[in-house]
Design an enzyme around this catalytic site. Sequence first.
Site, PDB file in Angstrom:
ATOM      1  CG  HIS A 275     -17.210 -91.583  62.047  1.00 21.71           C
ATOM      2  ND1 HIS A 275     -15.877 -91.347  62.295  1.00 21.71           N
ATOM      3  CD2 HIS A 275     -17.894 -90.749  62.869  1.00 21.71           C
ATOM      4  CE1 HIS A 275     -15.767 -90.412  63.228  1.00 21.71           C
ATOM      5  NE2 HIS A 275     -16.980 -90.030  63.596  1.00 21.71           N
TER       6      HIS A 275
ATOM      7  CG  ASP B 153     -17.539 -97.847  63.088  1.00 22.65           C
ATOM      8  OD1 ASP B 153     -17.811 -97.938  64.301  1.00 22.65           O
ATOM      9  OD2 ASP B 153     -17.362 -96.758  62.515  1.00 22.65           O
TER      10      ASP B 153
ATOM     11  CD  GLN C  25     -23.105 -93.587  66.907  1.00 19.33           C
ATOM     12  OE1 GLN C  25     -23.915 -93.741  67.829  1.00 19.33           O
ATOM     13  NE2 GLN C  25     -22.310 -92.540  66.835  1.00 19.33           N
TER      14      GLN C  25
ATOM     15  CE  LYS D 266     -19.137 -92.644  69.176  1.00 20.43           C
ATOM     16  NZ  LYS D 266     -19.365 -91.210  69.008  1.00 20.43           N
TER      17      LYS D 266
ATOM     18  CB  CYS E 237     -17.034 -87.420  61.709  1.00 18.89           C
ATOM     19  SG  CYS E 237     -16.505 -86.318  63.002  1.00 18.89           S
TER      20      CYS E 237
END
Length: 409
Positions: free
Chosen positions: A121, A198, A201, A224, A364
């Site tokens: 991302h 990261d 997600q 999220k 993104c």
Amino acid sequence: MNVHDIRRQFPILDQEVNGKPLVYLDSSATSQKPIQVIETVEKYYKEINSNVHRGVHTLGTRATDAYEGAREKVRKFINAKSTQEVIFTRGTTTALNTVAASYAAANLNAGDEIVITYMEHHSNIIPWQQVARRTGAVLKYIPLQEDGTISLDDVQATVTANTRVVSVMQVSNVLGVINPVKEIARIAHENGAIMVVDGAQSAPHMKIDVQDLDCDFLAFSGHKMCAPTGIGVLYGKKHLLEKMEPIEFGGEMIDFVHLQESTWKELPWKFEAGTPIIAGAIGLGAAIDFLNEIGLDNIAQHEHKLAAYALEKMSSVPGMAIYGPLDAAKRAGLVTFNISDVHPHDVATVLDAEGIAVRAGHHCAQPLMKWLKASATARASFYLYNTEDDIDKLVEGLVKTKEYFSDVF
Ligand code: 7TS
């Protein structure tokens, strides 16, 4: 709790959009919020709203207890050793920028390497580009295999003794692939580099254990994972955070302020300048309680089933191109696609008329779009409240889209 009981806890899902029952398939952008989280935030403002870490008064103490209680919930959620390793941020983006601007800017020199992947991302690309520009470090990319997965051989070939930072997403917001971040962390450490994950997600969808992964930093966003917007987390190993300088300065984060110099509070507060995101953090705590009650393993299993179902059903639509591995075992709960020559914005618009929310665009991830040779794609992403019926409606909508545009052309 079955999926229908879960759905009932999300008031927003019980509505019609454009005259059709809402089918929300954009949870990778932001998830919906359960009533428990909404009510926790409401109760905070109705009953205990106060600033934290300063008042002697009762509301101030209650707000501080709730805020720090939320930090303990996050610590447990990711199995960090100490709450000193849990920093509240605005989200994944701020967390990654903190690691880049504080740790990397201070520790990297010309010729050092930062290693990321083609699927990252923008939030896990641009902060490193900026550090590379400032320090003279080189930004290198682990290539992707044909199906969009990463091979550990390629990781071994890209990470060298000059690598200082490896930063990789655990789950791709476009390809849906689950990356072997534990194994990548081992390779990073063997080469003397730190490992940044990261988790934007992954944290909402699967159990994360930072000690098991042995990552040095982990970033994720509350919004999220059923929490409000504006709150996120940076986890970092204590010995690294202790040596790092804050990137924001002001109230809350100081110990003593003299005319020409100041000293910082201990961890984690030295990284939380200004009045913190109190209601957001308390909302995140409530979201964690909610997710734990259902069970992260149950959530992962549910989404995995939905992804397998979606891959099978969507593949049957003529002209469908699906990005990422077709093997559901390699995937989390999202499917990115294009249909024939129909622009993904047109796909999203036709679906919206059917009450179905999907995202269209570059997500993104422009370097990945280039790698996929697609200027844009559409994406359906699933969460604990989605059902096979949602996917059936999506597929019906896609068939309609295809028919509509074949009439036009
Ligand atoms: N990293 C990944 C893997 C993401 O998917 C996102 C947001 C971010 C970082 C940034 O998170 P933020 O909360 O700081 O904005 N991804 C998406 C998406 O896929 N659609 O909208 C936002």
